[in-house]
Every structure is written in structure tokens, then in C-alpha cells.
Scaffold this motif. Sequence first.
Motif, PDB file in Angstrom:
ATOM      1  N   VAL A   7       0.858  -1.186   0.000  1.00 37.09           N
ATOM      2  CA  VAL A   7       0.000   0.000   0.000  1.00 37.09           C
ATOM      3  C   VAL A   7       0.892   1.234   0.000  1.00 37.09           C
ATOM      4  O   VAL A   7       2.111   1.142   0.157  1.00 37.09           O
ATOM      5  CB  VAL A   7      -0.937   0.028   1.232  1.00 37.09           C
ATOM      6  N   SER A   8       0.284   2.388  -0.166  1.00 41.51           N
ATOM      7  CA  SER A   8       1.043   3.633  -0.095  1.00 41.51           C
ATOM      8  C   SER A   8       1.583   3.827   1.321  1.00 41.51           C
ATOM      9  O   SER A   8       1.099   3.212   2.278  1.00 41.51           O
ATOM     10  CB  SER A   8       0.154   4.818  -0.473  1.00 41.51           C
ATOM     11  N   LYS A   9       2.590   4.694   1.452  1.00 42.48           N
ATOM     12  CA  LYS A   9       3.129   4.953   2.791  1.00 42.48           C
ATOM     13  C   LYS A   9       2.077   5.596   3.698  1.00 42.48           C
ATOM     14  O   LYS A   9       2.075   5.387   4.911  1.00 42.48           O
ATOM     15  CB  LYS A   9       4.369   5.835   2.694  1.00 42.48           C
TER      16      LYS A   9
ATOM     17  N   SER B  59       8.147   7.646   7.805  1.00 42.10           N
ATOM     18  CA  SER B  59       9.327   7.893   6.986  1.00 42.10           C
ATOM     19  C   SER B  59      10.580   8.002   7.844  1.00 42.10           C
ATOM     20  O   SER B  59      11.641   7.446   7.500  1.00 42.10           O
ATOM     21  CB  SER B  59       9.143   9.186   6.170  1.00 42.10           C
ATOM     22  N   ARG B  60      10.485   8.690   8.981  1.00 44.35           N
ATOM     23  CA  ARG B  60      11.637   8.821   9.870  1.00 44.35           C
ATOM     24  C   ARG B  60      12.068   7.462  10.411  1.00 44.35           C
ATOM     25  O   ARG B  60      13.268   7.165  10.491  1.00 44.35           O
ATOM     26  CB  ARG B  60      11.315   9.769  11.028  1.00 44.35           C
ATOM     27  N   LYS B  61      11.115   6.631  10.794  1.00 39.57           N
ATOM     28  CA  LYS B  61      11.439   5.329  11.371  1.00 39.57           C
ATOM     29  C   LYS B  61      12.026   4.393  10.324  1.00 39.57           C
ATOM     30  O   LYS B  61      12.911   3.594  10.630  1.00 39.57           O
ATOM     31  CB  LYS B  61      10.199   4.712  12.003  1.00 39.57           C
TER      32      LYS B  61
ATOM     33  N   VAL C  49      13.845   5.350   7.767  1.00 38.06           N
ATOM     34  CA  VAL C  49      15.220   5.829   7.590  1.00 38.06           C
ATOM     35  C   VAL C  49      16.092   5.346   8.752  1.00 38.06           C
ATOM     36  O   VAL C  49      17.240   4.931   8.563  1.00 38.06           O
ATOM     37  CB  VAL C  49      15.256   7.367   7.489  1.00 38.06           C
ATOM     38  N   SER C  50      15.537   5.386   9.966  1.00 44.74           N
ATOM     39  CA  SER C  50      16.279   4.926  11.136  1.00 44.74           C
ATOM     40  C   SER C  50      16.648   3.451  11.019  1.00 44.74           C
ATOM     41  O   SER C  50      17.792   3.055  11.295  1.00 44.74           O
ATOM     42  CB  SER C  50      15.454   5.159  12.401  1.00 44.74           C
ATOM     43  N   LEU C  51      15.700   2.619  10.584  1.00 43.95           N
ATOM     44  CA  LEU C  51      15.985   1.189  10.400  1.00 43.95           C
ATOM     45  C   LEU C  51      17.018   0.979   9.307  1.00 43.95           C
ATOM     46  O   LEU C  51      17.849   0.069   9.387  1.00 43.95           O
ATOM     47  CB  LEU C  51      14.701   0.427  10.063  1.00 43.95           C
ATOM     48  N   SER C  52      16.984   1.839   8.284  1.00 44.11           N
ATOM     49  CA  SER C  52      17.954   1.761   7.204  1.00 44.11           C
ATOM     50  C   SER C  52      19.353   2.108   7.713  1.00 44.11           C
ATOM     51  O   SER C  52      20.341   1.445   7.361  1.00 44.11           O
ATOM     52  CB  SER C  52      17.551   2.695   6.070  1.00 44.11           C
ATOM     53  N   GLU C  53      19.445   3.137   8.542  1.00 49.46           N
ATOM     54  CA  GLU C  53      20.740   3.546   9.096  1.00 49.46           C
ATOM     55  C   GLU C  53      21.327   2.477  10.012  1.00 49.46           C
ATOM     56  O   GLU C  53      22.549   2.371  10.151  1.00 49.46           O
ATOM     57  CB  GLU C  53      20.583   4.872   9.842  1.00 49.46           C
ATOM     58  N   LEU C  54      20.466   1.699  10.620  1.00 48.13           N
ATOM     59  CA  LEU C  54      20.910   0.601  11.479  1.00 48.13           C
ATOM     60  C   LEU C  54      21.266  -0.646  10.669  1.00 48.13           C
ATOM     61  O   LEU C  54      21.615  -1.690  11.240  1.00 48.13           O
ATOM     62  CB  LEU C  54      19.816   0.248  12.489  1.00 48.13           C
ATOM     63  N   LYS C  55      21.159  -0.554   9.341  1.00 54.22           N
ATOM     64  CA  LYS C  55      21.467  -1.654   8.424  1.00 54.22           C
ATOM     65  C   LYS C  55      20.523  -2.853   8.611  1.00 54.22           C
ATOM     66  O   LYS C  55      20.892  -3.989   8.313  1.00 54.22           O
ATOM     67  CB  LYS C  55      22.920  -2.125   8.610  1.00 54.22           C
ATOM     68  N   LEU C  56      19.316  -2.576   9.086  1.00 51.30           N
ATOM     69  CA  LEU C  56      18.319  -3.634   9.221  1.00 51.30           C
ATOM     70  C   LEU C  56      17.522  -3.789   7.928  1.00 51.30           C
ATOM     71  O   LEU C  56      17.061  -4.888   7.611  1.00 51.30           O
ATOM     72  CB  LEU C  56      17.374  -3.322  10.376  1.00 51.30           C
ATOM     73  N   ILE C  57      17.349  -2.691   7.209  1.00 51.44           N
ATOM     74  CA  ILE C  57      16.628  -2.712   5.941  1.00 51.44           C
ATOM     75  C   ILE C  57      17.330  -1.788   4.955  1.00 51.44           C
ATOM     76  O   ILE C  57      18.208  -0.996   5.330  1.00 51.44           O
ATOM     77  CB  ILE C  57      15.161  -2.250   6.090  1.00 51.44           C
ATOM     78  N   LYS C  58      16.940  -1.880   3.706  1.00 53.84           N
ATOM     79  CA  LYS C  58      17.382  -0.948   2.677  1.00 53.84           C
ATOM     80  C   LYS C  58      16.147  -0.424   1.968  1.00 53.84           C
ATOM     81  O   LYS C  58      15.246  -1.193   1.626  1.00 53.84           O
ATOM     82  CB  LYS C  58      18.306  -1.642   1.673  1.00 53.84           C
ATOM     83  N   LEU C  59      16.089   0.869   1.763  1.00 53.01           N
ATOM     84  CA  LEU C  59      14.963   1.493   1.084  1.00 53.01           C
ATOM     85  C   LEU C  59      15.281   1.612  -0.403  1.00 53.01           C
ATOM     86  O   LEU C  59      16.321   2.149  -0.780  1.00 53.01           O
ATOM     87  CB  LEU C  59      14.680   2.875   1.670  1.00 53.01           C
TER      88      LEU C  59
ATOM     89  N   GLY D 145      13.677   3.199  -3.624  1.00 53.25           N
ATOM     90  CA  GLY D 145      12.638   4.019  -4.229  1.00 53.25           C
ATOM     91  C   GLY D 145      11.532   4.368  -3.242  1.00 53.25           C
ATOM     92  O   GLY D 145      11.731   4.393  -2.028  1.00 53.25           O
ATOM     93  N   ARG D 146      10.343   4.620  -3.778  1.00 50.62           N
ATOM     94  CA  ARG D 146       9.238   5.106  -2.947  1.00 50.62           C
ATOM     95  C   ARG D 146       8.663   4.016  -2.044  1.00 50.62           C
ATOM     96  O   ARG D 146       8.302   4.276  -0.904  1.00 50.62           O
ATOM     97  CB  ARG D 146       8.127   5.666  -3.828  1.00 50.62           C
ATOM     98  N   LYS D 147       8.572   2.789  -2.550  1.00 55.12           N
ATOM     99  CA  LYS D 147       7.897   1.734  -1.786  1.00 55.12           C
ATOM    100  C   LYS D 147       8.718   0.462  -1.627  1.00 55.12           C
ATOM    101  O   LYS D 147       8.301  -0.459  -0.922  1.00 55.12           O
ATOM    102  CB  LYS D 147       6.562   1.384  -2.458  1.00 55.12           C
TER     103      LYS D 147
END
Length: 230
Positions: free
Chosen positions: A178-180, A195-197, A199-209, A211-213
Amino acid sequence: MNCQCHTPTGSCVRNVPIFKGLNDEEFCQIQQAVNSQTYQKGKFIFQEGEQSDTLYIVHKGMVKVSKFSDDGKEQIIRLLFPGDFFGQYALLENKQHHAHAEVLEQASVCSIHKDDFRQILERSPNIAMKYMMVLSERLQAADEWIGAISLMEVERRLAKALLSFYEKEKKLNFELPVSKKDFASLIGTTPETLSRKLVSLSELKLIKLNGRKGIELFDIEGLKEIAGLA
């Protein structure tokens, strides 16, 4: 009673929790009561206030169950993937739908009318017991999610939701279904906080974002620890 089952809709119910583990005769009874229909994206399977008299099973595609407040704000209750079922309470009593069911992408949906299903329950105590057990599990899961929405931090709710998508999609790299904005509604937060959370998970190397979804999960165990599931 012996029956022969060759209809293509049989696969629609084979992996539904209610019907897992049935013998061939019991499965045949279910299969003969099943109807199938294809819905295009944006179509409603049912809307709030309509009479509820059918069990629905998602065979292909995705369905959103949601409610609207008096001021028009939407709250997503559930996202339904292939194998998920809904409308189950209609099989036991006469009620109106408490929410809308909208198709998010072209979907094939199977259905069983309550009169047919009641006859099956009366003939098969095994199916009736499985039905009660699955309803109990569904209620427990709903209680747990309500508790998560009201008590958990956004990070935990987000991690639980991402793990849920992973379990449904069976792959580490996927797009949000679904949309964000809708995803934020699902986990009970704002799009900005979501969106902030992320990015936070991405910075912790738990996920990678992507594009948009797009999201790629890097550390399942780390997400489970945040979600309180480790």
C-alpha cells in the motif's frame, strides 16, 4: 457420501487454515460449495453496512479492509493476501459488515455462502472444530495487534508489520503493498513518523529502502528483536 471434485476453485481453499488437514471427503464438501469471482483494482467486494452472509477467501491479489470516520478519515484494519479469509462471523449470525473490503490489485476471490457452510458444519464435526479453533486464533491475533497499537512504540509496530509482509511475500526484497500513507494508517502513526522510522531502520542496516515503496530486509533477527519476537 462420496463425491468427485475436479473444479479449479479447489486450490483456493486448500491452504486456508480452516481447511488444512481435512480428509478428501471433507475437502470435497467444501470445494463443491465454493464460488469464484475476479475483481478489478479499486472495486469493493462489500461495503460497510451491507448484509454479511458469506465467507471470502483471497486466492490471488490483495484486499484492504478499512473503516472511515465521520470526517472521512480512513483507518486500515487489515491487509489480506492469498490464503487469507474474511467475513467469517457472517457464517454464525446475521450481521452487517462493519468495514469495507476494497481490492488493491486485481484479485481472484472465492466465496462460500453461510447456508452452504452451515450444512457442512452440521455434517462434519471435524470441520466445525477446526473452524472454532481458527476463529479463536484470529481473535487472539486481533487482541495482540490492538495491544501493539496502543502500547508498543512505533519502531516495534513497524518491525512487526515488515516481518508480517515478509511472512506473506516469502521474500526479503518487496514493495510495500500500500502507499506509505496507508501503511502509516495500518500501524497507527503518521506518514512523517513512518518515513523517519524507516530511515532509522535503514541507518541501522536492518533494511534498505529502494525508491518510494521498495524495501529489502537485511537483518530478520534484528527486526525480530525490535518487534519483541526474538
